[in-house]
Scaffold this motif. Sequence first.
Motif, mmCIF file in Angstrom:
data_model
loop_
_atom_site.group_PDB
_atom_site.id
_atom_site.type_symbol
_atom_site.label_atom_id
_atom_site.label_comp_id
_atom_site.label_asym_id
_atom_site.label_seq_id
_atom_site.Cartn_x
_atom_site.Cartn_y
_atom_site.Cartn_z
ATOM 1 N N UNK A 22 13.497 27.159 43.970
ATOM 2 C CA UNK A 22 15.005 27.482 43.219
ATOM 3 C C UNK A 22 16.208 27.315 44.470
ATOM 4 N N UNK A 23 15.991 28.435 45.532
ATOM 5 C CA UNK A 23 17.012 28.980 46.262
ATOM 6 C C UNK A 23 17.683 26.979 46.912
ATOM 7 N N UNK A 24 16.263 26.512 46.952
ATOM 8 C CA UNK A 24 17.451 24.914 47.722
ATOM 9 C C UNK A 24 17.533 24.187 46.610
ATOM 10 N N UNK A 25 17.547 24.318 45.043
ATOM 11 C CA UNK A 25 17.716 23.856 43.561
ATOM 12 C C UNK A 25 19.393 24.031 43.272
ATOM 13 N N UNK A 26 19.748 25.498 43.957
ATOM 14 C CA UNK A 26 20.969 25.953 43.162
ATOM 15 C C UNK A 26 21.562 25.564 43.921
ATOM 16 N N UNK A 27 22.968 25.968 42.838
ATOM 17 C CA UNK A 27 24.397 25.825 43.377
ATOM 18 C C UNK A 27 25.406 26.994 44.257
ATOM 19 N N UNK A 28 24.517 28.222 44.052
ATOM 20 C CA UNK A 28 24.509 29.297 44.175
ATOM 21 C C UNK A 28 23.177 30.185 44.583
ATOM 22 N N UNK A 29 23.334 31.124 45.699
ATOM 23 C CA UNK A 29 22.778 31.957 45.697
ATOM 24 C C UNK A 29 22.609 32.775 46.852
ATOM 25 N N UNK A 30 22.349 34.031 45.879
ATOM 26 C CA UNK A 30 22.862 36.020 45.947
ATOM 27 C C UNK A 30 22.291 35.969 47.268
ATOM 28 N N UNK A 31 22.728 36.251 48.554
ATOM 29 C CA UNK A 31 21.887 37.458 49.283
ATOM 30 C C UNK A 31 21.460 38.925 49.345
ATOM 31 N N UNK A 32 22.316 39.728 48.519
ATOM 32 C CA UNK A 32 21.995 40.914 47.521
ATOM 33 C C UNK A 32 21.393 41.099 46.493
ATOM 34 N N UNK A 33 20.734 41.931 46.667
ATOM 35 C CA UNK A 33 19.927 42.456 45.601
ATOM 36 C C UNK A 33 20.358 42.165 44.095
ATOM 37 N N UNK A 34 20.589 42.598 42.519
ATOM 38 C CA UNK A 34 21.310 42.241 41.609
ATOM 39 C C UNK A 34 22.454 40.966 41.613
ATOM 40 N N UNK A 35 22.616 41.568 40.532
ATOM 41 C CA UNK A 35 23.759 40.350 39.737
ATOM 42 C C UNK A 35 24.821 40.590 39.854
ATOM 43 N N UNK A 36 25.762 41.388 41.285
ATOM 44 C CA UNK A 36 26.813 41.869 41.301
ATOM 45 C C UNK A 36 27.255 40.670 41.941
ATOM 46 N N UNK A 37 26.576 39.539 42.433
ATOM 47 C CA UNK A 37 27.123 38.932 43.244
ATOM 48 C C UNK A 37 27.666 37.629 42.367
ATOM 49 N N UNK A 38 27.187 37.846 41.595
ATOM 50 C CA UNK A 38 27.341 37.028 40.192
ATOM 51 C C UNK A 38 29.367 37.052 39.742
ATOM 52 N N UNK A 39 29.563 38.687 39.774
ATOM 53 C CA UNK A 39 30.683 39.216 38.746
ATOM 54 C C UNK A 39 31.589 38.588 40.407
ATOM 55 N N UNK A 40 31.325 38.798 41.888
ATOM 56 C CA UNK A 40 32.220 38.608 42.758
ATOM 57 C C UNK A 40 31.981 36.791 42.921
ATOM 58 N N UNK A 41 31.280 35.959 43.092
ATOM 59 C CA UNK A 41 31.637 34.465 42.252
ATOM 60 C C UNK A 41 32.261 34.008 41.600
ATOM 61 N N UNK A 42 32.158 34.136 40.670
ATOM 62 C CA UNK A 42 33.228 34.238 39.238
ATOM 63 C C UNK A 42 34.737 34.701 40.166
ATOM 64 N N UNK A 43 35.126 36.389 40.279
ATOM 65 C CA UNK A 43 36.339 36.294 41.167
ATOM 66 C C UNK A 43 36.704 35.770 41.747
ATOM 67 N N UNK A 44 35.778 35.086 42.977
ATOM 68 C CA UNK A 44 36.448 34.882 44.227
ATOM 69 C C UNK A 44 36.335 32.462 43.478
ATOM 70 N N UNK A 45 35.583 32.379 42.522
ATOM 71 C CA UNK A 45 35.916 31.149 42.222
ATOM 72 C C UNK A 45 37.624 31.212 42.005
ATOM 73 N N UNK A 46 37.784 32.333 40.985
ATOM 74 C CA UNK A 46 38.930 31.819 40.006
ATOM 75 C C UNK A 46 39.957 31.786 40.788
ATOM 76 N N UNK A 47 40.373 32.456 42.275
ATOM 77 C CA UNK A 47 41.272 33.207 43.002
ATOM 78 C C UNK A 47 40.934 31.683 44.180
ATOM 79 N N UNK A 48 39.885 31.191 44.579
ATOM 80 C CA UNK A 48 40.316 30.226 44.895
ATOM 81 C C UNK A 48 40.627 28.766 44.804
#
Length: 746
Positions: free
Chosen positions: A646-672
């Motif tokens: 799954x790690x190799x097939x996914x476009x994004x990998x989270x390095x912290x537990x939970x789904x806070x990384x999803x929120x961070x990724x969405x926020x950062x993607x919009x800004x980027x």
Amino acid sequence: MTSTSHRDASRTGEALYSVQGLWCTSCALAVEAQLMRLSGVVAASVHYPSATLLVQGRPDALEEPRLAAAVRRLGYRLGPPEAVGDAQARLEAESRYLTLRLLTAVAFGMWTMIASLLIYAGAMPSPRLDLVMAWVSGAFALPVVTYVAFPFYRAGWRTLRAWRPGMDALVSLGALTAVGVSLWLLALGSPEVYFDTAVMLVSLLLVGRLVETLCRHRGLRALKALHEPPAEVQRWEQGGGRTRPLEAVAVGDRVRVEGGEALPLDGTLCDGEALLDLSPLTGESAPRRCLPGDPVAAGCRNRGAALILEVTAATGECRLDRLREQMWWQQARKGELQRLADRFAGWLSPVAVMLALLTLAATWLAGIPAEEAWVRALSVLVVACPCAVGLAIPLAGLAGSGQALERGVIVRDPNVFEVLATVRSAAFDKTGTLTPGEPEVLAVQPASGYREVDILASAASAAQGSDHPLARAMRRHARDAGLDGSVEVAEVEEFGGRGRRVRLADGRRLLLGSRAWLGEQGIDVDGQEDSAESEVLLACDGSWIGQFHLGEAALPGTATILARLRRQGLVLALISGDRARAVRRLGEEVGLRPAECYAGRSPEAKAQLLAAMPQPSLYVGDGLNDMLGLATASVGVAPLGASSTVQEGASVALMRPGVSGVENALDLARRTRRVMRQNLLLSGIYNLLALGLAVAMPIPPLVAVLAMLASSLSVVANSARLAWSDEPAQERRPDAAPAEALGTAP
């Protein structure tokens, strides 16, 4: 390094290399154009900030000697992908190279500027002294337009050979034209020279290059921060440990890690229990207790006594090494905005040269003196340098990737920033995504005449040596209750996920397993109440003695994060293969409505649901049964603890537990994405307006130099604003989220 495309393994492959000697984005485009002329090469993409080349084509066309020969004809060098340390050393060497030339330019160019200023200000008492100052200006400009500017000339010649003239060709032509016009004016006896224009053009572009290099340094530091293993480790052998180089440790070897040290390699724990701090990987401070046989990853820090680790991945093959490697692969790929920027930069340089020639011819034919006509043509050349266009997307992408790493998010696919910014729906798997991935004992129900502590001790003895998640949960629960002294096991018989038969050293015979399996063994369990969660029953010497209710609780902060995602307008869903009652209970806990919870779904059904959700969609899943869903969703996200596949097939990998990384990724993607579009808009508008003004009216060459540099620095500064931003990275992350071991999801 090569790989074969999944679409057609016999015809299409990919190869990843590093290119040495790149000086600017035009060099990258020249390499791409040169390789695209080779037969069998379908596509070539160079990521200039990381000097990474990705080539696609027939496997026989991707051999390194063949590609290296083509690249060498332009004056560049091809090699294997760089390690992070090698890339950092290369950038440090580039920084020293640029700094030396910049200091030379400042030391000599300062006197050129002073001499020119005296001429412009009319400070000389006689025209003869003005002419002397003009010659002095040219003399001090000589080291700048020769030694300092040599890299521009070299890169410009290389890009011309590839028929892809870019910024360096224009800079070279502009500097040489300024020197040529100045020498011509000196020959005519005029002190109105433009040596200062050539000096400023070269010096200010060097400043821009140095700033770019520093920005690239930041991205590499973020990658390197993932894990920097020691040079030597203690390999554990019979009779004790012996110090060995890290490269000498093979899979199956055992290494000793002292308290306070970081785990050098991936492996499994041997012998006793260990207390590991995952903060280098997850940012969480709470250590996790791991049991013998648990898989652990390099980068974790040992917070307990010395431990023995059996190596499962050699150096360069650990999980974090694979993540770095995948980032190099994906950085070389280009999104739509990057391809648009490349096309714009590609045609801008030839257009600028044509406009300069037309300006020269038109002004000359209009009766303007030849020297003034050459000056106006020079201004057109200088003002058109497409440096900002070429840097608009790569620098924003590199800054965004570095910021994502600092937030515990690995972005592998460069197109993700563009897609994530427009995501309209998000779906989540249950186990290992919204929950820790390991069940917990929620309740213990002893039979009449038995104490809870007695059946818990018996269950811990029966679960010894089992890797089943429920057995592990009961062992942890017994340890937490202080029941570490389990009775020695004399005989064990495992029944594939259904239960186990155990004979203890004291003669007792235990059965631990599901209700159905105990019924098959002749144990009377009909009168016991079923549970909405998982249940495990325990029997001793043919009689039922207790029941354990196990389940999963949501990770702390999950409900708050999902509520924020909902407020952002996302459609949410919980899709799981688990039972309906368990899925509904977790959905209620995290604030999802019953209509948003889908239970008992097969991999195919998960994919169908994701395809029906508003697009673009995002899916977070950690198991093999989630692979189809990850491929169906517009963006697949692998949470912490997901399987390696799954790690190799996914476009994004989270390095912290939970789904806070999803929120961070969405926020950062919009800004980027916003920064990418701003950069492209700024550079495009500048070049079009500046070219039009330079053609329509006389602009002093020095003013054109400053305007061109302002455009480039605006792109660099805008990207750096993203890289150095401290927005929601830590502030919005849930507190006290438990750190879970890597790769332990059931």
